[in-house]
Design a protein around this motif. Structure first.
Motif, PDB file in Angstrom:
ATOM      1  N   THR A 182       2.958  37.122   1.781  1.00 48.26           N
ATOM      2  CA  THR A 182       2.334  35.913   2.321  1.00 48.26           C
ATOM      3  C   THR A 182       2.784  35.740   3.770  1.00 48.26           C
ATOM      4  O   THR A 182       3.984  35.654   4.020  1.00 48.26           O
ATOM      5  CB  THR A 182       2.766  34.661   1.532  1.00 48.26           C
ATOM      6  N   ASP A 193       4.110  34.035   6.820  1.00 47.73           N
ATOM      7  CA  ASP A 193       4.802  32.734   6.783  1.00 47.73           C
ATOM      8  C   ASP A 193       4.164  31.741   7.750  1.00 47.73           C
ATOM      9  O   ASP A 193       3.450  32.105   8.679  1.00 47.73           O
ATOM     10  CB  ASP A 193       6.316  32.878   7.036  1.00 47.73           C
ATOM     11  N   LEU A 194       4.450  30.447   7.473  1.00 50.33           N
ATOM     12  CA  LEU A 194       3.698  29.378   8.131  1.00 50.33           C
ATOM     13  C   LEU A 194       4.238  29.104   9.523  1.00 50.33           C
ATOM     14  O   LEU A 194       5.445  29.104   9.760  1.00 50.33           O
ATOM     15  CB  LEU A 194       3.791  28.105   7.279  1.00 50.33           C
ATOM     16  N   TYR A 234       6.463  23.352   3.860  1.00 49.08           N
ATOM     17  CA  TYR A 234       6.887  24.030   5.097  1.00 49.08           C
ATOM     18  C   TYR A 234       8.385  24.282   5.125  1.00 49.08           C
ATOM     19  O   TYR A 234       8.846  25.362   5.449  1.00 49.08           O
ATOM     20  CB  TYR A 234       6.485  23.186   6.312  1.00 49.08           C
ATOM     21  N   SER A 283      -0.874  30.176  -1.531  1.00 53.10           N
ATOM     22  CA  SER A 283      -1.944  29.740  -0.626  1.00 53.10           C
ATOM     23  C   SER A 283      -2.837  28.717  -1.342  1.00 53.10           C
ATOM     24  O   SER A 283      -3.214  27.701  -0.779  1.00 53.10           O
ATOM     25  CB  SER A 283      -2.766  30.938  -0.183  1.00 53.10           C
ATOM     26  N   ARG A 311       6.737  27.500  -8.285  1.00 52.11           N
ATOM     27  CA  ARG A 311       7.731  28.066  -7.387  1.00 52.11           C
ATOM     28  C   ARG A 311       8.923  28.602  -8.165  1.00 52.11           C
ATOM     29  O   ARG A 311       9.384  29.725  -7.945  1.00 52.11           O
ATOM     30  CB  ARG A 311       8.161  26.969  -6.415  1.00 52.11           C
ATOM     31  N   TRP A 331       9.168  33.558  -3.718  1.00 48.98           N
ATOM     32  CA  TRP A 331       8.302  32.480  -3.241  1.00 48.98           C
ATOM     33  C   TRP A 331       8.481  32.259  -1.755  1.00 48.98           C
ATOM     34  O   TRP A 331       9.612  32.161  -1.299  1.00 48.98           O
ATOM     35  CB  TRP A 331       8.608  31.187  -4.001  1.00 48.98           C
ATOM     36  N   PRO A 332       7.442  32.197  -0.949  1.00 48.22           N
ATOM     37  CA  PRO A 332       6.067  32.511  -1.327  1.00 48.22           C
ATOM     38  C   PRO A 332       5.913  33.971  -1.711  1.00 48.22           C
ATOM     39  O   PRO A 332       6.690  34.792  -1.251  1.00 48.22           O
ATOM     40  CB  PRO A 332       5.270  32.199  -0.059  1.00 48.22           C
TER      41      PRO A 332
END
Ligand code: HEA
Ligand code: HEA
Ligand code: CUA
Ligand SMILES: [Cu+2]
Lengths: 209, 337, 547
Positions: A71, A73-74, A207, A143, A60, A66-67
């Motif tokens: 990517t 996002d979560l 997260y 990931s 990181r 980062w991410p």
């Protein structure tokens, strides 16, 4: 001689006999060290996770963004619920410990069943999340670390569930666990707490952070 | 514990020290020194040799003495006098090593700053500072041969100076790229692409080192300098060659089957000669850097094949080509340069 | 002293015959007796030593000449990779911790077995399969990226072999963790009541420090191996720059284990030397507590010096400086040990038998390796010698001159306790002479090679190094031959050697109180401490007072 055997006669005596009785008397006397051993094992386990966490943090910190750009996002809701389930399960399994300490085996089994149910729900939620994520194991560095860390933790949750089922199976024979001797129950509980703590760290790392 | 009389102790101590110091200066283990930095590192090594020799003599001497003079006499089955310890002695052999390593750490730190073998992640600041006058070093290093706590402040006391006669002159920048199994040097200023590293004498050099497949390592023993070439991250090396000559450039990090063959030459020339070479190359480079790079790669491979004692065997060549990268990739690299 | 009364009646125990002859099958069974397991470890890992040694001889034969004329380059890389892997994971670590640790720890603390006998047996039985698996990788092209297995290289050559290598390392690591766990619990919890921790033999202290490292450091290696296997098999890019990964992270994880690993490989040897020297010098160990605590100090410091293997890996300046200083500090506790050992034999009445010779040889050879270690700890100097034969010299001085000499010393010292019979002294001395000479002839010249500019892990080299390499190769052949007298001596003496009796060396530690070999459950009656582990020479003092 650093040590010596005080009474010569006693030697010949025990010597002429088989060593079995000595063994018996001996095993009776030395205390149950399994708990201590188990805790050492968990320290070792936590070093494994620590290693992976630090690796993640290094990736990181080295990465420019980062991410990595692009990517998706979560989603926070499901993992949030999962976290709550897992955390509360720690309280539930503690009830089991109380139960067994007061010789209430039926209660212990009840609480264990509930904990297992919660653990399985957690795993299910995890799998659901995996299935609905837009990125795969090989999408990018983030990931990959995400799947390996959560997957590795999931594995531990599974082991925890298996431990509990073993305890349940054994508890069928009356008197196998009692307020005095219930190492299995204790081990399962400690392990579960451990898995829990690891998850909290993971959740924060992957997260929140 | 039998403590020898002060006189003998003194004599032994002095002889040991002198012997250690002599070894520290005359071991002749290092190859020729061809850079300003090499000198400092050699001084450091000499100091460490002196210290180590001293410690080696002390320990081995005591062991041999015991083996010869404290042997069990035949027929004597009694035990020796029970001595469990000796506090002053133990304090001594805790303190002295502590002092030595602390001194060594400080000294190494200064040399490190001076040679600037660092600035790995491009952090070039702080370079060329805090260098002790090397003249002072051997002296203090010598004293260090004898573990008596009197000498370890020298490097600290030494006034800082700047490194290399032309530390002010702008450094010559060269991009060094390692690939299985060859080195390709590019001179950004002139656009020259070469399979060997040509450097003018006494001019500071700064290398930008990179790798495009696996980890390699740039090593020139005569410069005493080494730096890994890491794919995906540029590393740097700064130094000042100060001796005309041709030296091996060795890949020091295992990079595959032909790792042992991944060598080329560093050629340090007088500024004039270097200028001449530069001009001769410019014309070539002007034509087409890409094909030049390709040629260089071929050459490198061919020379390796020779070095491996195959002559210019084509099966091996093609094998190498297979082993290493395709010509297309070489062209790519060349363009990226 | 009570030992006289004790030993006489059992001088010629039938037990001796019993344990050798009848139940040899036991040694091929899943036994949970710590002594059986200890012997299983010792024999198994010695066989692997011979294999690893043969690989080394092949390496040396290739290096006899500058050209690549004996094996192919690919094979050469495989040879030294597997050589190192076997020597470290299947020889030194299993012998020292598994072998001597298992056999001696319970005896020394008056326990009847390890804390977890089953776990103990499992830990052992993980080793042969892993070792055989590793050797089988020669059929598919073994790992060839060095025992450090740095990516990206390790991801590109011999994938199958690399996968096997990773699997092997994970299994062996797990086994080593189990062993460590067992030792910590045994040493802390199973000492006879009359033995406070400060009356423990120093070998127990050393094993405690070692086990702590096994428990804390090994899991990180497992972590590295897991990530590496994902890169290798699944195609993730943790350590692969092309996918945005960082190969340096692997190096950090690997060395976070592998530096402590080198102390896992030396601390038990330190412990054994601290046992052997006093016995044969007939003098108490010098500075018991200092030695005990320095073991702990070394194991702690060992955890914070790993990046000294990465001084040219683009490690930031301040990190290099930190790791340089931390590394150098280790000279202090180690020095305390070395000087205390010298002080122990100084003024003693040395019995110069094979065990003692190897023990003294250990001290003298290890110091050489240690001093070169401090040199390479100095960043500016390491920048020159990193990845050269200077490092190869350093590591063999500490690993062979240290660990292996220590193991041999231990074998001569405890063979009588293990088998009930003595090893032949004459052959023992021949073994020592050959080993000592061959060892120095092989590895001393390597320092020069490295300084002069020969890099390691190469099958071909500049012809100017030919002579020195030839010397090394000759030395290595002598070294190979030197093992043969030992092998024969051991096999012969095991069944035909001179009966040792319970306590042939008049030693004080508890293992010598029981019969040789000790019965199942070790002691017929729990022993009671009457003296410290190294109280030699006090009788004479008392007698002197009396008369
Ligand atoms: C048993 C194994 C063992 C042991 C005990 C040691 C001990 C030490 N090692 Fe070594 N080392 C290895 C095994 C070991 N090493 C291996 C296998 C490698 C190579 C890995 C690879 O790349 O393949 C390696 C590589 C290695 C490197 C990396 C070199 C490189 O790759 O560039 C370094 C650098 O700091 C180092 C340092 C040290 C130091 C400071 C000690 C110290 O612990 C030594 C301390 C002992 C003494 C100092 C001697 C006794 C003390 C005195 C007499 C007191 C007075 C002394 C002074 C004041 C100096 N070692
Ligand atoms: C404990 C560890 C250990 C031990 C004991 C040894 C022992 C030996 N090692 Fe090794 N070695 C390493 C650990 C060890 N090594 C490591 C970690 C590396 C780094 C690898 C890397 O770079 O990745 C290395 C690398 C290494 C190299 C460098 C390779 C290279 O960089 O290119 C060399 C070269 O000479 C070498 C040689 C030897 C020799 C000659 C021995 C000798 O001591 C061996 C003695 C020989 C025997 C013991 C065999 C005797 C048996 C027989 C002859 C058969 C007889 C049969 C019967 C009696 C049945 N080793
Ligand atoms: Cu490139 Cu080795
Ligand atoms: Cu190290």
């Amino acid at each position: 001689m650093q040590g010596s055997i005080a009474d010569q006669s006693s030697i010949d005596l025990t010597h002429s006999e088989a060593t079995a009785p000595v063994a018996a008397s001996h095993h009776a006397e030395h205390p149950d060290l399994r708990l201590f051993g188990f805790i050492l094992f968990l320290t070792s386990e936590s070093m494994l996770f620590l290693g992976l966490f630090v690796a993640y943090l290094t990736f990181r910190s080295v990465a420019t963004s980062w991410p990595p750009a692009g990517t998706p996002d979560l989603e926070l809701l499901l993992p949030g619920i999962n976290t709550i389930i897992l955390l509360s399960s720690s309280l539930v399994i503690h009830k089991a410990d109380d139960a067994v300490k007061s010789n209430d085996i039926a209660g212990m089994r009840r609480w264990f069943l509930i904990t297992m149910a919660m653990g399985i729900t957690f795993l299910a939620g995890q799998l659901y999340e995996y299935a609905h994520l837009e990125f795969g194991l090989k999408t990018n560095l983030f990931s990959s670390t995400f799947y390996v860390l959560t997957g590795f933790h999931g594995l531990h949750v599974m082991v925890g569930v298996i431990l509990m089922s073993i305890v349940l199976w054994r508890s069928r024979t009356p008197g196998h666990y009692s307020s005095e001797k219930h190492f299995g129950v204790e081990a399962a509980e400690i392990y579960w707490h451990f898995v829990d703590v690891i998850w909290v760290l993971l959740f924060l790392l992957l997260y929140i952070l | 514990m039998k403590v020898p009389s002060t006189i003998t102790a003194l004599v032994v101590g002095i002889t040991l020290t002198l012997a250690s110091l002599w070894i520290g200066q005359n071991h002749g283990l290092m190859p020729i020194s061809a850079s300003v930095e090499a000198k400092k590192i050699d001084d450091l090594f000499n100091a460490m040799m002196a210290i180590s020799a001293g410690l080696f003599f002390i320990v081995q001497g005591a062991i041999l003495y015991s083996v010869f003079f404290f042997r069990r006499r035949p027929g004597d089955d009694t035990d020796a006098a029970p001595i469990e310890g000796n506090v002053p002695l133990e304090i001594l052999w805790t303190a002295v090593p502590t002092v030595i390593v602390m001194w060594l750490a400080v000294y190494s730190f200064d040399v490190y700053k001076a040679v600037d073998g660092g600035n790995a992640i491009g952090s070039n600041h702080m370079a060329h500072q805090h260098a002790p006058t090397m003249a002072a070093m051997p002296g203090s290093a010598m004293a260090a041969g004898m573990p008596s706590g009197s000498m370890f402040s020298n490097p600290l006391a030494a006034p800082p100076i700047s490194v290399g006669e032309n530390a002010t002159e702008s450094p010559l920048v060269v991009n060094v790229q390692g690939l299985q199994y060859a080195w390709i040097m590019t001179y950004p200023e002139t656009g020259i692409v070469s399979g060997e590293l040509r450097l003018p004498q006494n001019r500071p050099v700064r290398l930008n080192i990179s790798a495009n497949d696996v980890i390699h390592a740039f090593w020139v023993p005569e410069f005493r300098l080494k730096q890994d070439a890491i794919p995906g991250q540029e590393t740097h090396l700064s130094f000042t060659p100060n001796r005309v000559g041709t030296y091996p450039l060795i890949c020091a990090e295992l990079c595959g089957a032909y790792h042992g063959g991944m060598n080329t030459r560093v050629i340090v020339q007088s500024p004039e000669e270097y200028k001449a070479w530069e001009d001769s190359q410019k014309t070539v480079a002007a034509k087409d850097p890409v094909t030049v790079a390709a040629l260089i790669y071929d050459e490198a491979m061919a020379s390796q094949v020779k070095a491996m004692g195959f002559g210019s065997d084509h099966s091996v060549m093609s094998h190498l080509r297979h082993e290493a990268i395709s010509m297309a990739e070489v062209v790519e690299i060349a363009q990226s340069l | 002293m009570t030992q006289a009364e004790l030993s006489d009646p059992r001088q010629l125990e039938p037990l001796v015959e019993a344990d050798n002859g009848s139940n040899w099958r036991e040694y091929f069974s899943f036994s949970t007796d710590h002594k059986v397991i200890g012997i299983q470890y010792l024999v198994t890992s010695f066989v692997f030593y011979l294999i690893g040694g043969v690989l080394a001889e092949l390496v040396r034969t290739e290096l006899a000449t500058p050209q690549v004329d004996f094996v192919s380059r690919e094979t050469y890389n495989a040879l030294f990779t597997i050589h190192a892997t076997i020597m470290i994971f299947l020889w030194i670590i299993p012998t020292l911790t598994g072998g001597f640790g298992n056999f001696l720890i319970p005896l020394m603390i008056g326990a009847r077995d390890m804390a977890f006998p089953k776990l103990n047996a499992i830990a052992f039985w993980m080793i042969p399969p892993a070792g055989i698996l590793l050797l089988c990788s020669f059929f598919v092209g073994p790992a060839s990226a060095g025992w450090t297995s740095y990516p990206p290289l390790s991801l590109t050559v011999n994938k199958a072999g690399e996968a096997i290598w990773i699997a092997g390392v994970i299994v062996l690591g797990t086994s080593s963790i189990m062993a460590g766990l067992n030792f910590v619990v045994t040493i802390l919890k199973m000492r006879i009541p009359s033995m406070p921790i400060k009356k423990m033999p120093l070998f127990c202290w050393a094993m405690l420090a070692t086990s702590a490292l096994q428990l804390t450091a090994t899991p990180v290696l497992t972590g590295a191996m897991i990530l590496l296997s994902f890169d290798l098999l699944v195609g993730t890019a943790f350590f692969n720059p092309t996918g945005g990964g960082d190969p340096i992270v692997y190096q950090h994880m690997f060395w976070f284990y592998s530096h402590p690993a080198v102390y896992i490989m030396i601390l038990p040897a330190f412990g054994m030397i601290s046992e052997i020297l006093p016995v044969h010098a007939r003098k108490p160990i010098f500075g018991y507590l200092a030695i005990a605590y320095s073991s702990i100090a070394i194991s702690f410091l060992g955890l914070i010096v790993w990046a000294h293997h990465m001084f040219t890996s683009g490690t930031p300046d301040w990190l290099r400086m930190f790791f340089m200083i931390a590394t150098m500090v280790i000279a202090v506790p180690t020095g305390i040990k070395v000087f205390s050992w010298v002080a122990t034999i100084w003024g003693g009445k040395l019995r110069l038998n094979s065990a003692m010779l190897f023990a003294i040889g250990f001290v003298s050879m290890f110091v050489v390796g240690g001093l070169s270690g401090i040199m390479v700890a100095s960043v500016p100097f390491d920048i020159h010698v990193h990845d050269t034969y200077f490092i190869v010299a350093h590591l063999h001085y500490v690993l062979f001159g240290g660990s292996v000499f220590g193991i041999y010393a231990g074998m001569y010292h405890w063979f009588p306790k293990i088998t009930g019979r003595l090893l032949d002294e004459t052959w023992g001395k021949v073994h020592f002479a050959l080993t000592f000479f061959g060892f120095n002839l092989t590895f001393l010249p390597m320092h020069v090679l490295g300084l002069q500019g020969m890099n390691r892990r190469v099958a071909e080299y500049d012809p100017k190094f030919a002579t020195i390499n030839m010397i090394c190769t000759i030395g290595s052949y002598i070294l190979a031959v030197s093992t043969i007298p030992f092998v024969i001596n051991a096999i012969w003496s095991w069944s035909k050697g001179k009966i040792a009796g319970d306590n042939p060396w008049n030693a004080l530690t508890l293992e010598w109180l029981t019969t040789s070999p000790p019965p199942v459950e070790n002691f017929h009656v729990d022993p009671v401490l009457t003296t410290g582990p190294y109280d030699y020479g006090y009788e004479e003092e008392e007698e002197a007072l009396v008369s």
